[in-house]
Design a protein around this motif. Structure first.
Motif, short mmCIF file in Angstrom:
data_model
loop_
_atom_site.label_atom_id
_atom_site.label_comp_id
_atom_site.label_asym_id
_atom_site.label_seq_id
_atom_site.Cartn_x
_atom_site.Cartn_y
_atom_site.Cartn_z
N UNK B 168 0.92 -1.19 0.11
CA UNK B 168 0.11 0.06 0.13
C UNK B 168 0.79 1.28 0.08
N UNK B 169 2.01 1.42 0.89
CA UNK B 169 2.84 2.46 1.12
C UNK B 169 3.35 2.58 -0.46
N UNK B 170 3.85 1.36 -1.05
CA UNK B 170 4.67 1.49 -2.29
C UNK B 170 3.56 2.06 -3.42
N UNK B 171 2.41 1.67 -3.33
CA UNK B 171 1.45 2.01 -4.33
C UNK B 171 1.16 3.62 -4.05
N UNK B 172 1.22 4.21 -2.85
CA UNK B 172 0.86 5.59 -2.80
C UNK B 172 2.18 6.46 -3.52
#
Lengths: 412, 287
Positions: B168-172
């Protein structure tokens, strides 16, 4: 014709009346002002933030605060007529910027119109404000400033006074100690030397190169490092590889502390271990984990001088911590000299400057402190940690100095 | 030779440690935090106070200050950063706004520290004991910084690349505009990233205070160094920060040993420039 003549005469008379009235008013105002003077204003710009804040906070600011408090507690500055006027202080933060310190001093002189301006911290900053101080006629008691050019500066700015000596004074006194040790066969003729690539380091190392060469030493390692350096392990191991018995670092406090910690870790403990600013700070033994015996640096005190120990006790009581073992006492003495000059000649700046350069004063340095050619020469040049105190030393001792104790013992 | 490698890696460990937090804040939360170094200094002072007044061991202080760093950063994000994020039309605007705001934050933290502790030099001694690593002697406190940076770096990489949360962090980080389309709460992710960065700054501060003298105004030096490491490694890349940090440590040590200690800074900037010419987005940056 007659009419115009009489008109001119009337006009002249009126003008004269106006002029007299203006003069009277002016004198009256001055008179009122002189009568209404109920304080003396002092101003100074000092580094409260930025890279110079650490040094200023150790050596200069506490002494200004201590002195002002002492004077005001006693009722104020003593005037020649015996009356006392309290001191009011205006302080600016120069943010460790040379432009800012110049601007602040100019403001103190032209806008705040203070009676006296106390100097900033550091050689560079004192040189930056020296022309201004001279231009506005303020006595400039440059305390925390090491410069070999003081004799020239005194000629250029005759109201400037220099209290900390020059680089050559420090390196020559240190070389005398080294020569005696070499002759006694306790050290070899090699010196490993490093210096910070900034004001103090550049000035000192320049003097040291010359002094050491003249004294016949071989400088086997001579490197400068950037002020941001925090890791000295490589430098120390290279210095150790040269097998020099003398290690010299013209460093600022963060480097002095880091060098000490690193030298302890790598058990680097040459017979002579000499560091720059910071080795004479009271917190130094704590940073070194207690084992500071034998470490040498600039300055030092005479533990048998009661005036000095009283001053140290007072500093600790008022400020909450001890002064350093080098510059603090010189700054405080310069303030005492200013105070006594004012007591003798009043608030006239030129008269005060004249008194400073020719008078004899009773200060924490001794009962008869005086300047030679506007410079304080009777100060301690080499110090060494001996039994928990950073004492002034010389090769054989005497004249307020202890005999140097070398080789330095190991770190533990 | 081996001695210099060890010294360089140990020094670089410190750089990597202080840079990882900044790279996460910048890469994921898109906030260029100029007050990062001052957060480190605040942690240094906190460790100093815990150590000298309450005799709390700095390694134990980590357990107190790292969560504190997380919580405080979380609050800072909610109060100061969120309005910026909400009104910024695009990433570029957010970066500029965050630079301005954190520039202010820098002076607030500095001012508080100056009021509380004054401008003087602060230092204490802890774990300044020699440890033998492959035949060369290094200080235990620096070794700790090195080990911590590797461990934290390793854990972060695993979390970012092997867990859902990390994804999720990487997607953001990768596509902040598209992430909400997949049900991702970008605001929460950015806040978490910013708070993790704060926790890492606290870690760096605790460790750095063990071997370095600090003053209330020394934060900018750390921000500068961290910034170089972040840009060199590729913004947002944790492995990049570790590699770039270690690389800088090695460069500094080798230059100091074989050329001249006076040229270490020049060498760092030369490497910086040279690498950016070849890879404008940093070692691990996406082209």
């Amino acid at each position: 014709m007659k009419n115009s003549l009489s008109k001119a005469a009337r006009r002249a008379r009126r003008l004269t009346t106006c002029a007299v009235a203006a003069l009277a008013l002016a004198v009256g105002v001055i008179g009122v002002e002189a009568q209404a003077r109920d304080k003396v204003t002092f101003g100074y710009a000092i580094s409260k933030s930025g890279p110079n804040a650490g040094g200023a906070d150790m050596t200069v600011t506490p002494n200004y605060e201590l002195w002002v408090k002492e004077v005001n507690d006693a009722g104020g500055l003593k005037m020649p007529d015996g009356s006392r006027l309290p001191i009011e202080v205006i302080v600016y933060d120069d943010r460790s910027s040379a432009e800012e310190v110049v601007r602040a001093v100019e403001r103190l002189a032209t806008q705040d119109k203070v009676d006296f301006i106390l100097p900033p911290w550091g050689t560079g900053f004192n040189l930056a404000v020296a022309p201004l101080m001279s231009k506005f006629g303020y006595p400039h008691l440059a305390g925390a400033a090491v410069t070999d050019k003081a004799p020239d500066f005194v000629k250029r700015w005759d109201t400037s006074f220099w209290f900390m000596g020059g680089s050559v004074d420090y390196t020559a006194a240190f070389a005398d100690v080294l020569i005696a040790e070499r002759e006694a066969g306790r050290i070899n003729g090699k010196i490993a030397m490093i210096s910070v690539a900034d004001g103090f380091g550049i000035d000192l190392v320049k003097a040291a190169r010359e002094t050491f060469e003249k004294a016949g030493f071989e400088v086997s390692y001579d490197k400068t490092f950037p002020p941001q350096t925090s890791d000295f392990s490589t430098i120390l191991s290279e210095a150790a590889n040269t097998k020099a018995d003398t290690f010299v670092a013209f460093s600022y406090p963060p480097h002095t502390f880091a060098l000490t910690k690193q030298a302890k870790v790598s058990s680097f403990s040459p017979p002579v271990f000499y560091l720059g600013v910071g080795a004479g700070f009271p917190i130094y033994p704590k940073i070194a984990g207690g084992s500071v015996e034998g470490v040498m640096s600039l300055g030092g005190i005479d533990p048998n001088n009661k005036l000095n120990s009283d001053y140290r006790a007072k500093h600790e009581e008022v400020i909450g911590r001890a002064p350093d073992y080098w510059g603090s006492v010189l700054i405080y003495a310069s303030l005492q000299m200013l105070e006594q000059s004012i007591e003798r000649v009043g608030l006239d700046k030129a008269a005060v400057a004249k008194e400073l350069s020719s008078g004899t004063f009773s200060t924490v340095l001794g009962a008869e402190t005086r300047l030679e050619n506007n410079q304080l020469r009777a100060i301690n040049w080499v110090g060494q940690w001996q039994d928990g105190q950073f004492v002034a030393v010389s090769a054989k001792g005497g004249a307020g100095t202890a005999a140097v104790k070398l080789p330095k013992p190991g770190w533990d | 030779m081996l001695e210099h490698v060890v010294n360089g890696l140990v020094l670089g460990g410190t750089y990597a440690l202080v840079a990882m937090g900044l790279t996460i804040q910048y890469g994921i939360a898109r906030i260029m935090n100029l007050g990062f170094g001052d957060t480190i200094i605040a942690a240094c002072f906190a460790t100093f106070v815990l150590f000298t007044t309450l005799s709390i061991n700095p390694t134990v202080a980590l357990l107190i200050l790292v969560p504190a760093g997380y919580l405080i950063s979380d609050v800072i994000y909610r109060v100061i950063m969120k309005p910026l994020v909400a009104r910024a039309p695009d990433e570029g605007a957010l970066e500029v706004d965050s630079i301005l705001v954190t520039f202010g934050l820098l002076f607030v933290i500095q001012g508080v520290l100056l009021t509380l502790f004054g401008g003087g030099y602060t230092s204490y001694t802890f774990l300044n004991t020699p440890v033998n690593v492959l035949g060369s002697v290094v200080a235990a406190n620096r070794l700790l910084a090195f080990v911590l940076s590797l461990v934290i770096g390793g854990v972060l990489v695993v979390v970012l690349f092997r867990t859902r949360w990390g994804m999720i962090l990487r997607a953001v980080a990768l596509a902040p505009k598209s992430a909400p389309l997949f049900g991702i709460d970008t605001d929460r992710a950015a806040r978490t990233a910013f708070a993790i960065g704060g926790a890492m700054a606290a870690t760096g501060g605790v460790v750095v205070s063990m071997f370095q003298t600090f003053t209330a105004t020394a934060g900018v030096v750390f921000t500068m160094k961290a910034l170089i490491v972040v840009i060199l490694g590729g913004k947002g890349s944790v492995p990049g920060a570790v590699v770039a940090g270690l690389l800088l440590g090695l460069v500094e040590t080798f230059v100091a040993a074989y050329i001249d200690p006076g040229l270490t800074l020049a060498a760092v900037y030369t490497v910086f420039l040279a690498l950016l010419l070849v890879r404008p987005n940093g070692i691990f940056g996406k082209a």
